[in-house]
Design a protein around this motif. Sequence first.
Motif, PDB file in Angstrom:
ATOM      1  N   ARG A  15       0.850  -1.189   0.000  1.00 33.39           N
ATOM      2  CA  ARG A  15       0.000   0.000   0.000  1.00 33.39           C
ATOM      3  C   ARG A  15       0.887   1.240   0.000  1.00 33.39           C
ATOM      4  O   ARG A  15       1.927   1.261   0.649  1.00 33.39           O
ATOM      5  CB  ARG A  15      -0.897  -0.016   1.241  1.00 33.39           C
ATOM      6  N   LYS A  70       4.424  -0.351 -11.839  1.00 35.40           N
ATOM      7  CA  LYS A  70       3.379  -0.763 -10.905  1.00 35.40           C
ATOM      8  C   LYS A  70       2.982   0.397  -9.992  1.00 35.40           C
ATOM      9  O   LYS A  70       1.795   0.593  -9.707  1.00 35.40           O
ATOM     10  CB  LYS A  70       3.858  -1.948 -10.073  1.00 35.40           C
ATOM     11  N   LYS A  74      -0.759   1.954  -9.856  1.00 32.83           N
ATOM     12  CA  LYS A  74      -1.468   1.986  -8.575  1.00 32.83           C
ATOM     13  C   LYS A  74      -1.900   3.416  -8.243  1.00 32.83           C
ATOM     14  O   LYS A  74      -3.015   3.653  -7.775  1.00 32.83           O
ATOM     15  CB  LYS A  74      -0.562   1.429  -7.476  1.00 32.83           C
TER      16      LYS A  74
END
Length: 277
Positions: A15, A70, A74
Motif C-alpha cells: 500500500r 506498478k 497503482k
Amino acid sequence: MIRDILVNLTQGAERDPAAHYAAALAGAFKAHLTGLAVTYELDVPPFYMGALPTDFIDQQIRDNEVAAEKAAAKFTAIATEAGVGSSVRTLSASLGEAARSFAELSRLFDLTVVAQPDPDRPGPEEVIAEAALMDSGRAVLLVPYVQKPPFALNRVVVAWDGSRASARALAESFPLLHHAKHLEVFSVRRHDDDDTTPAAADLERHLGHHGLSANLRHLVLGSGESVSAAILNEVSDQGADLVVMGGYGHSRLREMVLGGVTRDILESMTVPVLMAH
C-alpha cells in the motif's frame, strides 16, 4: 491556495500511504495531483560493474522498471477512485539524481507529499524526503508509513520556536490551517532557557489577521525530556491529525543531513507532519 500537489510514489509496498493521503488531500482542495514514479538506476562503482554478471544487471534494471510501472498504475487507480485530476511523471536516475530532481520539481508545486521511511523496508524515501525538505525551498508534508486514516484536519498542532524554519512552516500551512476545526500552537523550552520566542500576543495577532484562532501554550521540558519527545507527547495528547513544524535544535550550521529533533520526529511520527527548513 493549494491547487497543485506532487507526491513521490512508494515502490515495493503493498500500500502507498502517501499516494492515498495525497489523493484525499487533493480531493478536499480540488487540486491536481501529480505522482512521480522513478526507475532507479543501478548505482554501482564502475570498477565493480565488470564483476557483476550481465544477466544480473539486466534483471535488476527490468525489476526497477516494473516497480516504477506498478507504482504509477497503482497511483492512477488511487487518484481515479478519489475523483481527482492526476498525471504521472517518470524519471530514470540514480537515487542521488532522483532526489535532486524531485527537490527541483517540488519548487513548482503548492505542496509536496512524501512517505515516511519504513525501518522494516529500506527504500529511497529517507533520501527523497531529506532532499525535498532541505533543497526544494518549500514545505514538505510527510505521511507515516503506517498511515491509514484519510486526510482530515479536525485537530492541528503547530510546534513554534520563533525560528526562520518555524515561520516558513507556519506561513505555508495557512491553507491547511483554515480547514482545521481546532488549532493548538505551542512552544517548547527548557527551564534554564531564556524566553526568546515571540510574545504570544504577537503570534495571536498574526493568526487573527488570517482569520485564525488558536490555543497558545508554552511547554516546559521535564528533567531529561527531549524536545522531540515533548512534541510527540503533545501530538498524542491532542489527538492531532496534522503537525506543523520547522527545524528544531540549537545548531546554526546548515547541514545536508537532518537535525536531531527533525530526525527523531521523522523516525517516530504517527501522524502526518508538515515541515519546512
